[in-house]
Enzyme design. Structure first.
Site, PDB file in Angstrom:
ATOM      1  N   ARG A   1       0.827  -8.838  13.834  1.00  0.00           N
ATOM      2  CA  ARG A   1       0.171  -7.895  12.906  1.00  0.00           C
ATOM      3  C   ARG A   1      -0.712  -8.618  11.898  1.00  0.00           C
ATOM      4  NH1 ARG A   1       5.161  -5.213  10.596  1.00  0.00           N
ATOM      5  NH2 ARG A   1       3.798  -3.950   9.300  1.00  0.00           N
TER       6      ARG A   1
ATOM      7  N   ARG B   1      12.039  -1.365  10.651  1.00  0.00           N
ATOM      8  CA  ARG B   1      11.012  -0.860  11.565  1.00  0.00           C
ATOM      9  C   ARG B   1      10.843  -1.804  12.745  1.00  0.00           C
ATOM     10  NH1 ARG B   1       5.754   0.564   8.102  1.00  0.00           N
ATOM     11  NH2 ARG B   1       4.834  -0.692   9.751  1.00  0.00           N
TER      12      ARG B   1
ATOM     13  N   LYS C   1       0.826  -1.218   0.000  1.00  0.00           N
ATOM     14  CA  LYS C   1       0.000   0.000   0.000  1.00  0.00           C
ATOM     15  C   LYS C   1       0.853   1.258   0.000  1.00  0.00           C
ATOM     16  CE  LYS C   1      -2.182  -0.909   3.873  1.00  0.00           C
ATOM     17  NZ  LYS C   1      -1.584  -2.192   4.281  1.00  0.00           N
TER      18      LYS C   1
ATOM     19  N   ARG D   1      -8.900   0.870   9.529  1.00  0.00           N
ATOM     20  CA  ARG D   1      -8.387  -0.459   9.847  1.00  0.00           C
ATOM     21  C   ARG D   1      -9.361  -1.262  10.685  1.00  0.00           C
ATOM     22  NH1 ARG D   1      -2.702   0.458   9.158  1.00  0.00           N
ATOM     23  NH2 ARG D   1      -1.451  -1.381   9.570  1.00  0.00           N
TER      24      ARG D   1
ATOM     25  N   ARG E   1      11.898  -6.054   4.616  1.00  0.00           N
ATOM     26  CA  ARG E   1      11.670  -4.636   4.331  1.00  0.00           C
ATOM     27  C   ARG E   1      12.652  -3.755   5.109  1.00  0.00           C
ATOM     28  NH1 ARG E   1       5.753  -2.016   4.905  1.00  0.00           N
ATOM     29  NH2 ARG E   1       5.908  -2.528   7.104  1.00  0.00           N
TER      30      ARG E   1
HETATM   31  P1  ADP Z   1       1.601  -1.789   7.923  1.00  0.00           P
HETATM   32  O1  ADP Z   1       0.449  -1.536   6.998  1.00  0.00           O
HETATM   33  O2  ADP Z   1       2.812  -2.279   7.191  1.00  0.00           O
HETATM   34  O3  ADP Z   1       1.233  -2.629   9.110  1.00  0.00           O
HETATM   35  P2  ADP Z   1       1.470   0.902   8.983  1.00  0.00           P
HETATM   36  O4  ADP Z   1       2.604   1.830   8.911  1.00  0.00           O
HETATM   37  O5  ADP Z   1       0.256   1.197   8.185  1.00  0.00           O
HETATM   38  O6  ADP Z   1       2.103  -0.478   8.557  1.00  0.00           O
HETATM   39  O7  ADP Z   1       1.019   0.708  10.494  1.00  0.00           O
HETATM   40  C1  ADP Z   1       1.919   0.423  11.543  1.00  0.00           C
HETATM   41  C2  ADP Z   1       1.224   0.402  12.896  1.00  0.00           C
HETATM   42  O8  ADP Z   1       0.630   1.691  13.165  1.00  0.00           O
HETATM   43  C3  ADP Z   1       0.046  -0.568  13.036  1.00  0.00           C
HETATM   44  O9  ADP Z   1       0.456  -1.875  13.366  1.00  0.00           O
HETATM   45  C4  ADP Z   1      -0.769   0.101  14.167  1.00  0.00           C
HETATM   46  O10 ADP Z   1      -0.206  -0.132  15.420  1.00  0.00           O
HETATM   47  C5  ADP Z   1      -0.613   1.569  13.867  1.00  0.00           C
HETATM   48  N1  ADP Z   1      -1.706   2.079  12.985  1.00  0.00           N
HETATM   49  C6  ADP Z   1      -1.548   2.568  11.723  1.00  0.00           C
HETATM   50  N2  ADP Z   1      -2.748   2.928  11.205  1.00  0.00           N
HETATM   51  C7  ADP Z   1      -3.672   2.646  12.164  1.00  0.00           C
HETATM   52  C8  ADP Z   1      -5.082   2.766  12.232  1.00  0.00           C
HETATM   53  N3  ADP Z   1      -5.808   3.251  11.215  1.00  0.00           N
HETATM   54  N4  ADP Z   1      -5.710   2.377  13.377  1.00  0.00           N
HETATM   55  C9  ADP Z   1      -5.025   1.884  14.411  1.00  0.00           C
HETATM   56  N5  ADP Z   1      -3.689   1.735  14.409  1.00  0.00           N
HETATM   57  C10 ADP Z   1      -3.013   2.107  13.303  1.00  0.00           C
END
Ligand code: ADP
Ligand code: ZN
Length: 212
Positions: free
Chosen positions: A169, A158, A13, A86, A125
């Site tokens: 996750r 990360r 994404k 999410r 990554r």
């Molecule tokens: P990825 O899609 O690779 O898991 P992101 O950078 O989108 O990585 O998200 C990393 C972390 O940030 C998630 O595991 C969560 O803890 C938090 N996070 C990101 N977006 C949200 C969201 N919309 N609601 C709740 N937590 C979020």
């Protein structure tokens, strides 16, 4: 135009979003990037979000919604959401937020990738500490090991791309985010794209879908 990208963590994404905003005049809204920025600046939100993020759990809906509203209240351009919503609760809040702005979601794009592939991708990554560019040590390595091609800053793994956290996750995605597929399928404007291809092919495919 307002667009939502859906898919597993590691489905591509972020990479796709960076391409799309260059091609279409949209604002990239990555809740993950925003939260990591809040964490780095040690703001009250960042401090509260940190324990959730580093353990691979979701940050509570209330915090995320307040952050979105505060950041985007005055934004008038089209939005490209990456990593948000999410949960079904976030999706419902987003619907009412758009309604209050007399706007709507124009397209939802689901990047379909097999689970074993995303696990592999997350483990390899690397992310630039300077500009945020995303690399993969197996399929898309920088010219010089651990150095960003674009800005010359070092790359990092990360915290939540470390092995123990990846499995958590994936499970959180299945439990809390996957139900959004049914939610948005029912609403219409739902598209699916094969996220297993090379980044440029995925971008071309999604651009074609959005321009239809
Ligand atoms: P990825 O899609 O690779 O898991 P992101 O950078 O989108 O990585 O998200 C990393 C972390 O940030 C998630 O595991 C969560 O803890 C938090 N996070 C990101 N977006 C949200 C969201 N919309 N609601 C709740 N937590 C979020
Ligand atoms: Zn960089």
């Amino acid at each position: 135009m307002n667009v939502i990208l859906l898919g597993y963590p590691g489905s591509g994404k972020g990479t796709l979003a960076k391409d799309l905003v260059k091609e279409m005049s949209l604002v990239h809204v990555s809740t993950g990037d925003i939260l990591r920025d809040e964490m780095a600046r040690k703001t009250p939100l960042g401090l509260e979000a940190a324990s959730y993020m580093t353990s691979g759990r979701l940050v509570p809906d209330r915090l995320v919604m307040d952050m979105i509203k505060a950041r985007l209240g005055a934004e008038t351009r089209g939005l490209l959401f990456d990593g948000f919503p999410r949960t079904v609760e976030q999706a419902e809040s987003l619907d009412s937020w758009f309604e209050s702005r007399k706007q709507s979601i124009d397209a939802v794009v689901f990047l379909k990738v097999a689970e074993d592939i995303v696990v592999q991708r997350l483990g390899s990554r690397r992310t630039c500490t300077g500009c945020g560019k995303i690399y993969n040590v197996i399929s898309n390595a920088p010219a010089k090991e651990n150095v960003c091609d674009a800005c010359g800053k070092p790359l990092m793994t990360r915290e939540d791309d470390k092995p123990g956290v990846i499995a958590r996750r994936i499970q959180v995605y299945k439990d809390q985010t996957e139900p959004l597929l049914a939610y948005y399928r029912a609403a219409g404007n739902f598209h699916e794209a094969d996220g297993g291809q090379a980044p440029a092919a995925v971008t071309a495919k999604v651009l074609a879908l959005l321009k239809k």
